[in-house]
Scaffold this active site. Structure first.
Site, PDB file in Angstrom:
ATOM      1  N   ASP A  14      -2.186  -6.876   3.861  1.00  0.00           N
ATOM      2  CA  ASP A  14      -1.192  -7.862   4.285  1.00  0.00           C
ATOM      3  C   ASP A  14      -1.015  -8.875   3.160  1.00  0.00           C
ATOM      4  O   ASP A  14      -1.976  -9.530   2.746  1.00  0.00           O
ATOM      5  CB  ASP A  14      -1.675  -8.638   5.514  1.00  0.00           C
ATOM      6  CG  ASP A  14      -1.607  -7.826   6.802  1.00  0.00           C
ATOM      7  OD1 ASP A  14      -1.107  -6.697   6.783  1.00  0.00           O
ATOM      8  OD2 ASP A  14      -2.061  -8.365   7.831  1.00  0.00           O
ATOM      9  N   HIS A  73       2.756  -1.655   7.321  1.00  0.00           N
ATOM     10  CA  HIS A  73       1.473  -2.093   7.898  1.00  0.00           C
ATOM     11  C   HIS A  73       0.847  -0.972   8.715  1.00  0.00           C
ATOM     12  O   HIS A  73       0.567  -1.107   9.904  1.00  0.00           O
ATOM     13  CB  HIS A  73       1.680  -3.369   8.726  1.00  0.00           C
ATOM     14  CG  HIS A  73       2.198  -4.489   7.876  1.00  0.00           C
ATOM     15  ND1 HIS A  73       1.375  -5.447   7.328  1.00  0.00           N
ATOM     16  CD2 HIS A  73       3.449  -4.757   7.425  1.00  0.00           C
ATOM     17  CE1 HIS A  73       2.103  -6.276   6.599  1.00  0.00           C
ATOM     18  NE2 HIS A  73       3.359  -5.884   6.629  1.00  0.00           N
ATOM     19  N   HIS A 110       4.136 -11.585   4.593  1.00  0.00           N
ATOM     20  CA  HIS A 110       4.125 -10.938   5.915  1.00  0.00           C
ATOM     21  C   HIS A 110       4.243 -11.976   7.028  1.00  0.00           C
ATOM     22  O   HIS A 110       4.754 -11.678   8.102  1.00  0.00           O
ATOM     23  CB  HIS A 110       2.829 -10.149   6.064  1.00  0.00           C
ATOM     24  CG  HIS A 110       2.645  -9.459   7.369  1.00  0.00           C
ATOM     25  ND1 HIS A 110       3.667  -8.818   8.042  1.00  0.00           N
ATOM     26  CD2 HIS A 110       1.534  -9.296   8.143  1.00  0.00           C
ATOM     27  CE1 HIS A 110       3.193  -8.299   9.161  1.00  0.00           C
ATOM     28  NE2 HIS A 110       1.917  -8.587   9.259  1.00  0.00           N
ATOM     29  N   PHE A 127       9.479  26.501  -7.028  1.00  0.00           N
ATOM     30  CA  PHE A 127       8.200  26.435  -7.753  1.00  0.00           C
ATOM     31  C   PHE A 127       7.356  25.241  -7.333  1.00  0.00           C
ATOM     32  O   PHE A 127       6.342  24.961  -7.944  1.00  0.00           O
ATOM     33  CB  PHE A 127       8.452  26.388  -9.262  1.00  0.00           C
ATOM     34  CG  PHE A 127       8.916  27.702  -9.819  1.00  0.00           C
ATOM     35  CD1 PHE A 127       7.992  28.688 -10.155  1.00  0.00           C
ATOM     36  CD2 PHE A 127      10.270  27.957  -9.980  1.00  0.00           C
ATOM     37  CE1 PHE A 127       8.418  29.907 -10.648  1.00  0.00           C
ATOM     38  CE2 PHE A 127      10.691  29.174 -10.481  1.00  0.00           C
ATOM     39  CZ  PHE A 127       9.779  30.158 -10.811  1.00  0.00           C
ATOM     40  N   HIS A 157      -4.344  -0.825   5.060  1.00  0.00           N
ATOM     41  CA  HIS A 157      -3.251  -1.475   4.325  1.00  0.00           C
ATOM     42  C   HIS A 157      -3.582  -2.925   4.058  1.00  0.00           C
ATOM     43  O   HIS A 157      -4.465  -3.505   4.683  1.00  0.00           O
ATOM     44  CB  HIS A 157      -1.936  -1.355   5.099  1.00  0.00           C
ATOM     45  CG  HIS A 157      -1.857  -2.241   6.307  1.00  0.00           C
ATOM     46  ND1 HIS A 157      -2.339  -1.848   7.534  1.00  0.00           N
ATOM     47  CD2 HIS A 157      -1.384  -3.499   6.476  1.00  0.00           C
ATOM     48  CE1 HIS A 157      -2.142  -2.830   8.405  1.00  0.00           C
ATOM     49  NE2 HIS A 157      -1.577  -3.852   7.802  1.00  0.00           N
ATOM     50  N   HIS A 178      -3.711 -14.109  10.466  1.00  0.00           N
ATOM     51  CA  HIS A 178      -2.442 -13.994   9.725  1.00  0.00           C
ATOM     52  C   HIS A 178      -1.903 -15.390   9.388  1.00  0.00           C
ATOM     53  O   HIS A 178      -1.521 -15.672   8.253  1.00  0.00           O
ATOM     54  CB  HIS A 178      -1.391 -13.259  10.564  1.00  0.00           C
ATOM     55  CG  HIS A 178      -1.621 -11.782  10.706  1.00  0.00           C
ATOM     56  ND1 HIS A 178      -2.445 -11.246  11.658  1.00  0.00           N
ATOM     57  CD2 HIS A 178      -1.106 -10.727  10.024  1.00  0.00           C
ATOM     58  CE1 HIS A 178      -2.429  -9.915  11.554  1.00  0.00           C
ATOM     59  NE2 HIS A 178      -1.633  -9.573  10.571  1.00  0.00           N
TER      60      HIS A 178
HETATM   61 MN    MN Z   1      -0.558  -5.763   8.361  1.00  0.00          MN
END
Ligand code: MN
Length: 258
Positions: free
Chosen positions: A75, A69, A79, A58, A73, A207
């Site tokens: 970070d 990542h 990370h 069903f 998305h 980063h």
């Molecule tokens: Mn990333």
């Protein structure tokens, strides 16, 4: 009328428009490719478990497999090595994820030079006209890169020297991290750093500096051309994966109609 009632009716009658900044997530979605000897994440995929058939007569349901990542998305600080003692994606506070968005338009520069890097002076010039980057806000870098998203090779834009896509200088990354009270930056490319950022010092400076200063990044945004330079509100909604260093996210902007 309460502010929430007013907001709801403004959305209903389109005095406020909702703009989806998210790239649809599929196995075709472009993703960062790290050079040897580094190991890459899985691309997104759906694994069908049932489809109204014997394993589930069903219902239809899938397992999803994905790197953290992948696609549009977020970070989170953990990370990066500089944020290793910081917050994971489940620990981010909502007031940091919902806030004012400003757009810096570098479409022409990125068309002329795929390796274009936004520098401190570009931001300061922008600020002279539009005011200082907003507290808990998101600096969205528009480069036109979204128009390559139908073609993975064009999106990654790699040659024998590595990928070429726009981003930020090392000193701009450090300045944004240390001198501005933003929540983070958003980009159209597969990562918050430029394509050539592996060769910078430090490598991947956005980063390195932002995540080390409890600031965040979102990637693979689109429709930034539908946003005003200032005055939009963005809602960045990664999944609160416990221990996760990032998560695919839905990113929606609220914009006042003209
Ligand atoms: Mn990333």
């Amino acid at each position: 009328m309460s502010m929430i009632t007013d907001l709801s009716s403004a959305i209903a009658d389109q005095r406020i428009r909702l703009i989806d900044l998210t790239t649809p997530l599929s196995s075709e979605t472009p993703a960062l490719v790290l050079p040897e000897p580094f190991e890459n994440l899985l691309d997104f995929s759906l694994e069908q478990i049932s489809a109204y058939n014997e394993p589930g007569p069903f219902w239809k349901h899938h397992n999803i497999r994905t790197g953290e990542h992948i696609g549009t998305h977020l970070d989170a600080p953990t990370h990066w090595i500089t944020g290793r003692n910081g917050k994971d994606v489940s620990q981010l506070e909502l007031p940091r994820l919902v806030g004012p968005a400003v757009v810096i338009d570098a479409v022409e520069q990125a068309e002329r030079d795929a390796d274009f890097l936004l520098d401190i002076e570009h931001v300061q010039e922008w600020e002279q006209e539009h005011g200082e980057l907003p507290e808990n806000g998101w600096l969205l870098l528009r480069t036109g890169w979204e128009h390559r998203s139908h073609d993975r090779a064009a999106f990654l834009n790699a040659d024998e020297n590595g990928p070429h896509s726009p981003g930020f200088t090392v000193r701009c990354a450090q300045w944004l991290a240390e001198e501005r009270a933003i929540s983070g930056v958003g980009v159209e490319t597969v990562g918050i750093d430029a394509g050539m950022a592996a060769t910078m010092d430090p490598p991947f400076p956005v980063h390195y500096h932002l995540l080390g200063h409890d600031k965040y990044g979102v990637t693979l945004l689109r429709n930034l051309g539908q946003l005003p330079t200032t005055g939009a509100l963005v809602v960045v909604s990664p999944l609160p994966v416990v221990g996760g260093t990032g998560s695919p996210a839905r990113v929606v902007a609220l914009v006042e109609a003209d």
